[in-house]
Design a protein around this motif. Structure first.
Motif, mmCIF file in Angstrom:
data_model
loop_
_atom_site.group_PDB
_atom_site.id
_atom_site.type_symbol
_atom_site.label_atom_id
_atom_site.label_comp_id
_atom_site.label_asym_id
_atom_site.label_seq_id
_atom_site.Cartn_x
_atom_site.Cartn_y
_atom_site.Cartn_z
ATOM 1 N N ILE B 28 -1.723 -2.481 -15.485
ATOM 2 C CA ILE B 28 -0.687 -1.973 -14.582
ATOM 3 C C ILE B 28 -0.769 -0.457 -14.699
ATOM 4 O O ILE B 28 -0.453 0.122 -15.741
ATOM 5 N N TYR B 29 -1.236 0.172 -13.628
ATOM 6 C CA TYR B 29 -1.612 1.573 -13.730
ATOM 7 C C TYR B 29 -0.507 2.492 -13.213
ATOM 8 O O TYR B 29 -0.332 2.661 -12.007
ATOM 9 N N LEU B 30 0.221 3.042 -14.146
ATOM 10 C CA LEU B 30 1.330 3.935 -13.785
ATOM 11 C C LEU B 30 0.961 5.383 -14.075
ATOM 12 O O LEU B 30 1.773 6.176 -14.546
ATOM 13 N N ASP B 31 -0.291 5.714 -13.807
ATOM 14 C CA ASP B 31 -0.772 7.056 -14.104
ATOM 15 C C ASP B 31 -1.604 7.627 -12.955
ATOM 16 O O ASP B 31 -2.450 8.500 -13.159
ATOM 17 N N GLY B 32 -1.331 7.116 -11.764
ATOM 18 C CA GLY B 32 -2.028 7.631 -10.586
ATOM 19 C C GLY B 32 -1.692 9.082 -10.307
ATOM 20 O O GLY B 32 -2.401 9.768 -9.565
ATOM 21 N N ASN B 33 -0.637 9.581 -10.933
ATOM 22 C CA ASN B 33 -0.294 11.001 -10.808
ATOM 23 C C ASN B 33 -1.053 11.859 -11.815
ATOM 24 O O ASN B 33 -0.900 13.078 -11.831
ATOM 25 N N SER B 34 -1.879 11.214 -12.628
ATOM 26 C CA SER B 34 -2.737 11.981 -13.521
ATOM 27 C C SER B 34 -4.187 11.840 -13.059
ATOM 28 O O SER B 34 -4.915 12.823 -12.948
ATOM 29 N N LEU B 35 -4.597 10.610 -12.784
ATOM 30 C CA LEU B 35 -5.919 10.344 -12.189
ATOM 31 C C LEU B 35 -5.777 9.139 -11.275
ATOM 32 O O LEU B 35 -5.527 8.023 -11.746
ATOM 33 N N GLY B 36 -5.917 9.350 -9.998
ATOM 34 C CA GLY B 36 -5.795 8.272 -9.020
ATOM 35 C C GLY B 36 -6.888 7.226 -9.196
ATOM 36 O O GLY B 36 -7.963 7.513 -9.717
ATOM 37 N N CYS B 37 -6.591 6.003 -8.766
ATOM 38 C CA CYS B 37 -7.561 4.905 -8.844
ATOM 39 C C CYS B 37 -8.760 5.161 -7.930
ATOM 40 O O CYS B 37 -8.706 5.950 -6.995
ATOM 41 N N LEU B 38 -9.812 4.434 -8.239
ATOM 42 C CA LEU B 38 -11.066 4.523 -7.482
ATOM 43 C C LEU B 38 -10.967 3.766 -6.156
ATOM 44 O O LEU B 38 -10.792 2.539 -6.158
ATOM 45 N N PRO B 39 -11.094 4.456 -5.024
ATOM 46 C CA PRO B 39 -11.187 3.718 -3.750
ATOM 47 C C PRO B 39 -12.500 2.916 -3.731
ATOM 48 O O PRO B 39 -13.541 3.407 -4.188
ATOM 49 N N LYS B 40 -12.433 1.693 -3.212
ATOM 50 C CA LYS B 40 -13.638 0.858 -3.224
ATOM 51 C C LYS B 40 -14.767 1.446 -2.379
ATOM 52 O O LYS B 40 -15.932 1.118 -2.580
ATOM 53 N N ALA B 41 -14.417 2.305 -1.441
ATOM 54 C CA ALA B 41 -15.455 2.909 -0.593
ATOM 55 C C ALA B 41 -16.198 4.058 -1.282
ATOM 56 O O ALA B 41 -17.249 4.486 -0.799
ATOM 57 N N THR B 42 -15.666 4.522 -2.395
ATOM 58 C CA THR B 42 -16.249 5.719 -3.009
ATOM 59 C C THR B 42 -17.652 5.502 -3.594
ATOM 60 O O THR B 42 -18.551 6.312 -3.333
ATOM 61 N N PRO B 43 -17.872 4.428 -4.383
ATOM 62 C CA PRO B 43 -19.219 4.286 -4.959
ATOM 63 C C PRO B 43 -20.322 4.233 -3.890
ATOM 64 O O PRO B 43 -21.380 4.845 -4.055
#
Lengths: 405, 405
Positions: B28-43
């Motif tokens: 449960i990622y409550l730190d998107g304000n420190s490092l946002g999650c990886l968008p699936k389109a990015t790789p």
């Protein structure tokens, strides 16, 4: 010519390294001094950083994947390539930003002196970064032709700032002699190693250089716009103060105090959050260059360069060479002057021979020896001769300037 | 609680966007304000940039793949998220470096004034960047508590520099009112949007803000150490002069002249060669945020935050909330004060609930609504209550500080 080239290739101790790079089919790439080729290990490493370290590890990867150490870890790997100690080099920001930091640091160490001495025709960003400081009232720019640098050094000079290997001509400055001359006048010295680092042996510490910067995307093969690096001689780390005092250069970045206190070591050169994707790609390139070794790289680039000149000569191409003729006074490139340099460069690119144009009239060929063959030299010389003989460069399509030249 | 959460999730208009991100199993990622999650389109996009554009296109990609346009193209995409015109925003360097540029530009526009006014406890790098300018003799730092900022504005203040949403508490400044108050005293205003951009609606132009910076790796999901962005109000583009005068900010970078002349537009904020890998990843994140829309994102983060508080309350967790209680005065986060915040944070991370610790005693939970569910709130509250009740955070392993906290 091609036969001779193949014999040279067969005896080349670096011949297997070409396989470690992605070299496009049908391309003879003589622009590794502008953007180095892609190491084959890079996409896999980036995939890991992106999918595993970022995607799965998320914020934990700053510790768990060692992201926070990347600037110093890569700096320590670059250090032996430029004759520095591991704790004197750090990978961060762009060459331009690092120039600003270190020029400013040098000025602060020489109160009462404001002159930054360089040569006209130095790489533009080096000169421009002094312009910015001049507008802030902190520096005075002085330019002297390279043969008169030594006489232009006086008690007003805070910093002598030169590019070791000239980006246009490839001419090499005598680092030891000029550093000594500057020190004798009480000035500090900053060397821009953008066209030296990873291409030829540099010995910053033996020359007693004070500061240096260099580029990650040329001979270090770090990828487009890769992070750059900065060197501060260990003896200056206690006194040097650079003005881009961001949180990553703080002695305790995660104490979140209101007041800045610089890190005691080379981390003081850091400013913002390190660019992890760029650093990860840079590390692969640096590792590869370190594995091959700069001595071997330079020996081969000198041989390639010499062979290219022979091939041109045998094909009757006689152009105005602006690079030094003595191989040991020239970096890993050869440059020629021609009024139609731009169009000729484009015509060569259309044939798959990628060289570089430098305004207004320079054709520049870089010999990044890790992935170039003697065969490429023979073929490039043939294309060059054919382009000139056929006059195909006179076509309109080759004269239209692109955004980036 | 979980049942109510699932009903809320079923009715969530953003529910399908979670699938566009890689969210690790069991986290449960409550730190998107420190490092946002990886968008699936990015790789995939990075793979294309690396293998095709760099590997195959090589130097040609500066034109052919549009690399040279990335800073302005991405800037133009960020602009509508922060209430700016497309030609007022550019993506480049780090937030820290951009702060230095724009603080310096503001100081140069207010000769005779040297004070940069901010608040104590602002994000450290913002304050530190003024320290650097202070050591250069160009600035004087003045700090006033947030409730007394307006009275601290006087005729010595060149620049009011504030972070719109506070990184620790999430408290939002009244951008319009403070900008107006500063202008009435003849001061300029710089807003740090690191915790606002992509999280909540910002209207720089309507507030007549002068300058702004923001971060690419938090709510914009650009990846670790992604390039940042900078905003200069169009009316200042002719007069503003930033001191990091690198070649990419030149009016004609490829003319290779010795003297600097700034580009007339927002490109003047550029310095060195743009970091292409970082920019390419950032663009994917920005596109995704733009597609969802900041209004919808903020509405959902407010709802998540409200629901999280309810869940905590129902579980009898009563902690010292340091965030504003009025939802419209708080960014997309909630922060609590606890003397053992570090160890509790580590214990939660061990359970897969990734929040953030901020020295010395803050537990911070960010609600990046593009990939969080109400179910995650209910579960996070349960873990939080269990960690506190069980006292498991008192284990030694949770007290040992890592390099990055």
């Amino acid at each position: 010519m091609l036969e001779r080239a193949r014999i040279l290739d067969a005896g080349d101790p670096l011949k297997d390294y070409r396989e470690r790079f992605s070299v496009p089919e049908g391309v003879i790439y003589l622009d590794g001094n502008s953007l180095g080729c892609l190491p084959k290990a890079t996409p896999g490493r980036l995939e890991q950083v992106v999918r595993e370290e970022w995607g799965e590890g998320l914020i934990r990867s700053w510790n768990a994947a060692g992201w926070i150490e990347l600037p110093t870890r890569i700096g320590a790997k670059i250090a032996p390539l430029i004759g520095a100690q591991p704790d004197e080099v750090i990978a961060c920001d762009s060459t331009s930003v690092n120039l600003f930091k270190l020029i400013s640091a040098a000025l602060a160490m020489r109160p009462g002196r404001k002159v930054v001495l360089s040569e006209p025709g130095n790489f533009p960003t080096d000169l421009y970064m002094v312009d910015g400081l001049e507008k802030q009232g902190l520096a005075t720019r002085r330019l002297a032709p390279r043969e008169r640098i030594a006489e232009a050094l006086d008690e007003d000079v805070a910093l002598l700032m030169l590019t070791h290997v000239h980006y246009k001509s490839g001419a090499i400055f005598d680092m030891a002699a000029l550093t000594k001359a500057a020190h004798e006048k009480g000035a500090l010295v900053l060397w821009d190693l953008s066209h030296s680092g990873g291409a030829l042996p540099v010995d910053l510490d033996a020359c007693e250089a004070d500061f240096a910067v260099g580029c990650g995307y040329k001979y270090l093969n770090g990828g487009p716009g890769a992070p750059a690096y900065a060197f501060v001689a260990e003896r200056h780390l206690a006194a040097a103060q650079q003005p881009l005092t961001g949180w990553m250069g703080h002695a305790a970045p995660f104490a979140f105090s209101d007041d800045y206190a610089p890190a005691p070591g080379i981390e003081q050169v850091l400013c913002g959050t390190p660019p992890i994707l760029g650093l990860a790609a840079l590390e692969v390139g640096v590792d590869l260059v370190a594995e091959i070794g700069v001595e071997r790289l330079y020996a081969k680039s000198q041989a390639l360069s010499e062979f290219f000149r022979q091939c041109l000569s045998e094909r009757g191409v006689d152009l105005d060479l602006v690079s030094p003729t003595e191989p040991d006074q020239c970096g890993s490139q050869l440059s020629f002057r021609h009024p139609d340099a731009y169009a000729i460069c484009q015509a060569l690119i259309a044939r798959g021979v990628i060289g570089d144009f430098r305004d207004p009239d320079i054709l520049r060929f870089g010999f990044a020896p890790a992935y170039l063959r003697f065969e490429d030299m023979a073929e490039a010389a043939r294309h060059f001769a054919e382009v000139l003989e056929s006059g195909e460069w006179q076509r309109d399509e080759f004269r239209e300037r692109a955004a980036v030249t």
